[in-house]
Design a protein around this motif. Structure first.
Motif, PDB file in Angstrom:
ATOM      1  N   SER A   1       1.166  -1.329   0.091  1.00  0.00           N
ATOM      2  CA  SER A   1       0.124  -0.167   0.222  1.00  0.00           C
ATOM      3  C   SER A   1       0.901   1.534  -0.028  1.00  0.00           C
ATOM      4  O   SER A   1       0.411   2.216  -0.064  1.00  0.00           O
ATOM      5  CB  SER A   1      -0.953  -0.262   1.427  1.00  0.00           C
ATOM      6  N   GLY A   2       1.947   0.668   0.868  1.00  0.00           N
ATOM      7  CA  GLY A   2       2.557   2.570   0.409  1.00  0.00           C
ATOM      8  C   GLY A   2       3.004   2.945   1.637  1.00  0.00           C
ATOM      9  O   GLY A   2       4.482   3.709   2.205  1.00  0.00           O
ATOM     10  N   GLY A   3       2.670   1.706   2.642  1.00  0.00           N
ATOM     11  CA  GLY A   3       2.291   2.109   4.251  1.00  0.00           C
ATOM     12  C   GLY A   3       3.722   1.467   5.053  1.00  0.00           C
ATOM     13  O   GLY A   3       4.260   0.691   4.057  1.00  0.00           O
ATOM     14  N   LYS A   4       3.981   2.151   5.734  1.00  0.00           N
ATOM     15  CA  LYS A   4       5.175   2.070   6.406  1.00  0.00           C
ATOM     16  C   LYS A   4       5.301   0.442   6.769  1.00  0.00           C
ATOM     17  O   LYS A   4       6.162  -0.079   6.601  1.00  0.00           O
ATOM     18  CB  LYS A   4       5.781   2.270   7.724  1.00  0.00           C
ATOM     19  N   ASP A   5       4.358  -0.457   7.142  1.00  0.00           N
ATOM     20  CA  ASP A   5       4.808  -1.898   7.668  1.00  0.00           C
ATOM     21  C   ASP A   5       4.583  -2.085   6.146  1.00  0.00           C
ATOM     22  O   ASP A   5       5.769  -3.548   5.763  1.00  0.00           O
ATOM     23  CB  ASP A   5       2.926  -2.200   8.026  1.00  0.00           C
ATOM     24  N   SER A   6       3.824  -2.394   5.635  1.00  0.00           N
ATOM     25  CA  SER A   6       3.903  -3.195   3.391  1.00  0.00           C
ATOM     26  C   SER A   6       4.878  -2.006   3.399  1.00  0.00           C
ATOM     27  O   SER A   6       6.523  -3.229   2.649  1.00  0.00           O
ATOM     28  CB  SER A   6       3.117  -2.600   2.915  1.00  0.00           C
ATOM     29  N   ILE A   7       6.112  -1.233   3.828  1.00  0.00           N
ATOM     30  CA  ILE A   7       7.709  -1.065   3.269  1.00  0.00           C
ATOM     31  C   ILE A   7       8.534  -1.643   3.543  1.00  0.00           C
ATOM     32  O   ILE A   7       9.740  -2.050   2.621  1.00  0.00           O
ATOM     33  CB  ILE A   7       7.580   0.496   3.702  1.00  0.00           C
ATOM     34  N   VAL A   8       8.498  -1.869   5.127  1.00  0.00           N
ATOM     35  CA  VAL A   8       9.214  -3.078   5.605  1.00  0.00           C
ATOM     36  C   VAL A   8       9.356  -4.768   4.999  1.00  0.00           C
ATOM     37  O   VAL A   8      10.514  -4.943   4.989  1.00  0.00           O
ATOM     38  CB  VAL A   8       9.031  -2.830   7.370  1.00  0.00           C
ATOM     39  N   VAL A   9       8.048  -5.007   4.873  1.00  0.00           N
ATOM     40  CA  VAL A   9       7.501  -5.920   4.238  1.00  0.00           C
ATOM     41  C   VAL A   9       8.756  -6.262   2.586  1.00  0.00           C
ATOM     42  O   VAL A   9       9.544  -7.463   2.389  1.00  0.00           O
ATOM     43  CB  VAL A   9       6.262  -6.794   3.806  1.00  0.00           C
ATOM     44  N   LEU A  10       8.147  -5.248   1.713  1.00  0.00           N
ATOM     45  CA  LEU A  10       8.915  -5.270   0.560  1.00  0.00           C
ATOM     46  C   LEU A  10      11.051  -4.916   0.862  1.00  0.00           C
ATOM     47  O   LEU A  10      11.473  -5.730   0.053  1.00  0.00           O
ATOM     48  CB  LEU A  10       8.551  -4.356   0.218  1.00  0.00           C
ATOM     49  N   HIS A  11      10.575  -4.568   1.988  1.00  0.00           N
ATOM     50  CA  HIS A  11      12.535  -4.527   2.305  1.00  0.00           C
ATOM     51  C   HIS A  11      13.363  -6.122   2.100  1.00  0.00           C
ATOM     52  O   HIS A  11      14.004  -6.074   1.445  1.00  0.00           O
ATOM     53  CB  HIS A  11      12.935  -3.155   3.143  1.00  0.00           C
ATOM     54  N   LEU A  12      12.345  -6.221   3.609  1.00  0.00           N
ATOM     55  CA  LEU A  12      12.398  -7.626   3.784  1.00  0.00           C
ATOM     56  C   LEU A  12      12.720  -8.777   3.112  1.00  0.00           C
ATOM     57  O   LEU A  12      13.832  -9.286   2.252  1.00  0.00           O
ATOM     58  CB  LEU A  12      12.003  -8.433   5.181  1.00  0.00           C
ATOM     59  N   ALA A  13      11.897  -8.540   1.728  1.00  0.00           N
ATOM     60  CA  ALA A  13      11.637  -9.470   0.428  1.00  0.00           C
ATOM     61  C   ALA A  13      12.898  -9.559  -0.418  1.00  0.00           C
ATOM     62  O   ALA A  13      13.195 -10.621  -0.871  1.00  0.00           O
ATOM     63  CB  ALA A  13      10.446  -9.051  -0.125  1.00  0.00           C
ATOM     64  N   LEU A  14      13.095  -8.156  -0.731  1.00  0.00           N
ATOM     65  CA  LEU A  14      14.586  -7.738  -1.489  1.00  0.00           C
ATOM     66  C   LEU A  14      15.285  -8.516  -1.101  1.00  0.00           C
ATOM     67  O   LEU A  14      16.972  -8.802  -1.698  1.00  0.00           O
ATOM     68  CB  LEU A  14      14.190  -5.763  -1.330  1.00  0.00           C
ATOM     69  N   LYS A  15      16.002  -8.262   0.177  1.00  0.00           N
ATOM     70  CA  LYS A  15      16.721  -8.793   0.813  1.00  0.00           C
ATOM     71  C   LYS A  15      16.775 -10.417   1.078  1.00  0.00           C
ATOM     72  O   LYS A  15      17.833 -10.535   1.051  1.00  0.00           O
ATOM     73  CB  LYS A  15      17.548  -8.293   2.500  1.00  0.00           C
ATOM     74  N   ALA A  16      16.002 -10.621   1.191  1.00  0.00           N
ATOM     75  CA  ALA A  16      15.939 -12.391   1.512  1.00  0.00           C
ATOM     76  C   ALA A  16      15.933 -13.045   0.255  1.00  0.00           C
ATOM     77  O   ALA A  16      16.713 -13.979  -0.401  1.00  0.00           O
ATOM     78  CB  ALA A  16      13.920 -12.619   1.716  1.00  0.00           C
ATOM     79  N   PHE A  17      15.749 -12.351  -1.610  1.00  0.00           N
ATOM     80  CA  PHE A  17      16.144 -13.138  -2.911  1.00  0.00           C
ATOM     81  C   PHE A  17      17.142 -12.397  -3.487  1.00  0.00           C
ATOM     82  O   PHE A  17      17.738 -12.360  -4.158  1.00  0.00           O
ATOM     83  CB  PHE A  17      14.522 -12.854  -3.826  1.00  0.00           C
ATOM     84  N   ALA A  18      18.219 -11.519  -2.342  1.00  0.00           N
ATOM     85  CA  ALA A  18      18.937 -10.622  -3.052  1.00  0.00           C
ATOM     86  C   ALA A  18      20.277 -11.177  -3.826  1.00  0.00           C
ATOM     87  O   ALA A  18      20.410 -12.590  -2.618  1.00  0.00           O
ATOM     88  CB  ALA A  18      19.660  -9.424  -2.719  1.00  0.00           C
ATOM     89  N   PRO A  19      21.268 -11.718  -4.232  1.00  0.00           N
ATOM     90  CA  PRO A  19      20.878 -10.622  -6.121  1.00  0.00           C
ATOM     91  C   PRO A  19      19.180 -11.097  -6.599  1.00  0.00           C
ATOM     92  O   PRO A  19      19.368 -10.141  -8.353  1.00  0.00           O
ATOM     93  CB  PRO A  19      22.136 -10.666  -6.347  1.00  0.00           C
ATOM     94  N   ALA A  20      18.954 -11.562  -6.346  1.00  0.00           N
ATOM     95  CA  ALA A  20      18.177 -11.986  -7.434  1.00  0.00           C
ATOM     96  C   ALA A  20      17.103 -11.241  -7.472  1.00  0.00           C
ATOM     97  O   ALA A  20      16.632 -10.345  -6.688  1.00  0.00           O
ATOM     98  CB  ALA A  20      17.708 -13.667  -7.070  1.00  0.00           C
ATOM     99  N   PRO A  21      16.075 -11.153  -8.389  1.00  0.00           N
ATOM    100  CA  PRO A  21      14.676 -10.418  -8.544  1.00  0.00           C
ATOM    101  C   PRO A  21      14.069 -10.651  -7.657  1.00  0.00           C
ATOM    102  O   PRO A  21      13.813 -12.154  -7.239  1.00  0.00           O
ATOM    103  CB  PRO A  21      14.410 -10.107 -10.463  1.00  0.00           C
ATOM    104  N   LEU A  22      13.031  -9.876  -7.408  1.00  0.00           N
ATOM    105  CA  LEU A  22      11.379 -10.673  -6.153  1.00  0.00           C
ATOM    106  C   LEU A  22      10.625 -11.466  -7.186  1.00  0.00           C
ATOM    107  O   LEU A  22      10.250 -11.023  -8.554  1.00  0.00           O
ATOM    108  CB  LEU A  22      11.138  -9.210  -6.244  1.00  0.00           C
ATOM    109  N   PRO A  23      10.319 -12.517  -6.592  1.00  0.00           N
ATOM    110  CA  PRO A  23       9.351 -13.776  -6.757  1.00  0.00           C
ATOM    111  C   PRO A  23       8.397 -13.316  -6.837  1.00  0.00           C
ATOM    112  O   PRO A  23       7.562 -14.089  -7.218  1.00  0.00           O
ATOM    113  CB  PRO A  23      10.539 -14.814  -6.529  1.00  0.00           C
ATOM    114  N   PHE A  24       8.278 -12.395  -5.902  1.00  0.00           N
ATOM    115  CA  PHE A  24       6.026 -11.665  -6.170  1.00  0.00           C
ATOM    116  C   PHE A  24       6.065 -10.739  -6.440  1.00  0.00           C
ATOM    117  O   PHE A  24       6.811  -9.765  -7.058  1.00  0.00           O
ATOM    118  CB  PHE A  24       6.098 -11.681  -4.227  1.00  0.00           C
ATOM    119  N   GLU A  25       4.565 -10.627  -7.394  1.00  0.00           N
ATOM    120  CA  GLU A  25       4.189  -9.366  -7.600  1.00  0.00           C
ATOM    121  C   GLU A  25       3.317  -9.275  -6.035  1.00  0.00           C
ATOM    122  O   GLU A  25       3.409  -8.977  -5.491  1.00  0.00           O
ATOM    123  CB  GLU A  25       2.745  -9.517  -8.990  1.00  0.00           C
ATOM    124  N   LEU A  26       3.215  -7.712  -6.786  1.00  0.00           N
ATOM    125  CA  LEU A  26       2.607  -7.063  -5.610  1.00  0.00           C
ATOM    126  C   LEU A  26       1.395  -6.737  -5.574  1.00  0.00           C
ATOM    127  O   LEU A  26       1.232  -6.374  -7.429  1.00  0.00           O
ATOM    128  CB  LEU A  26       3.096  -5.258  -5.572  1.00  0.00           C
TER     129      LEU A  26
END
Length: 323
Positions: free
Chosen positions: A58-83
């Motif tokens: 949504s662009g809110g702080k909690d969803s931003i943190v989830v996205l940040h964690l997801a990007l870290k979890a799968f780096a350097p590969a692209p994010l395997p999830f849609e938004l």
């Protein structure tokens, strides 16, 4: 993994640090590492167990943190999830701008389910109180069905609200998208059960064990950018039901409600019609952390009118398919 309270893990200001000599004035990095590790584990479990996961963003702080964690979890590969974002049409413009910038910077795939489109097509009707938050359920369930998503990740936390405190990390939803607390599964030793029948799906909450203060400490540590409305700014507001609401396309003040300019910030963001601001001078992350640490109200309890409709308002909506 060490639990909170063990050596090197600080859970309160002034608690022992890793060297046992007295910790810093904020939670120790070791404690945030434990939370981050758990969330990354959950995200990777979802990627391994499910075929078409999606992150609610949504662009809110909690969803931003989830996205940040997801990007870290799968780096350097692209994010395997849609938004996926269920847009009420009455969201804060600052938050929508931040959402779109984030998607562009990371080259992510974002699908938007529009509540306004459902209203225009006669599938939903405006509520007398003007709030569209409860109207998100039908577009959300349709988007899950049409996208064939078997797992939907969100930023809900157990400390936010009573009904959310009942959720497991992996929360099974039936073929109507409904939540039944009696069908909750045990989650011992961080073992998550993603099994579901055809037509069912699982809601997943990687931040379940985080608190609002944890989120802000993590934002500070990771230097995560947020929409400006999370920090103190001058804004036109009016008082309703003990909250400072912002006038907008959704509506505005009623007879007897005085519009004024105040210095406020938002602890949580959602539909403008039901998300209140709080008086605040906290203009930096560090000042917000100090403010949240002193608060005795959760952000939803203090600033979300849709949760004040009844004691079981959130639980009723979750039973109908709301996130």
């Amino acid at each position: 993994m060490r639990a909170a309270g063990e050596e090197g893990v600080s859970t309160a200001d002034g608690a022992a640090g890793p060297d046992g000599t007295g910790g810093p004035s904020v939670r120790s990095l070791a404690y945030l590492d434990v939370l981050e590790s758990e969330s990354v584990h959950i995200l990777r479990e979802v990627a391994g167990e499910f075929e078409r996961p999606v992150i609610l963003f949504s662009g809110g702080k909690d969803s931003i943190v989830v996205l940040h964690l997801a990007l870290k979890a799968f780096a350097p590969a692209p994010l395997p999830f849609e938004l996926l974002h269920v847009d009420t049409g009455h969201n804060f413009p600052e938050v929508m701008d931040h959402r779109d910038r984030t998607v562009a910077v990371h080259r992510l795939r974002l699908r938007v389910a529009s509540v306004q489109r459902y209203i225009d097509e006669g599938q939903l009707r405006e509520r007398p109180d003007g709030t569209r938050n409860p109207l998100q359920t039908v577009p959300l369930l349709d988007a899950i069905a049409s996208g064939r998503h078997d797992a939907v990740l969100g930023g809900a936390r157990r400390d936010e609200e009573k009904a959310r405190a009942k959720e497991r990390v992996f929360s099974l939803r039936d073929d109507f998208g409904a939540w039944d607390p009696r069908r909750q599964r045990p989650e011992l030793w961080q073992l998550y059960n993603g099994r579901h029948a055809p037509g069912e799906h699982v809601r997943v909450f990687p931040l379940s064990n985080w608190t609002e203060l944890d989120v802000w400490h993590y934002i500070a540590r990771e230097k995560i950018e947020l929409p400006d409305i999370y920090f103190a700014h001058e804004r036109t507001v009016f008082r309703r039901d003990g909250m400072w609401l912002s006038p907008g396309e959704w509506g505005g003040s009623r007879k007897g409600e005085t519009v004024e300019r105040r210095t406020v910030r938002f602890r949580t963001v959602g539909d403008m019609s039901c998300t209140g601001a709080v008086d605040s001078d906290a203009r930096t992350v560090e000042q917000v952390i100090a403010e949240v640490a002193a608060s005795r109200l959760t952000e939803r309890g203090a600033t979300r009118a849709d949760d004040r409709m009844s004691e079981a308002a959130m639980e009723d909506r979750k039973r109908e398919g709301y996130f």
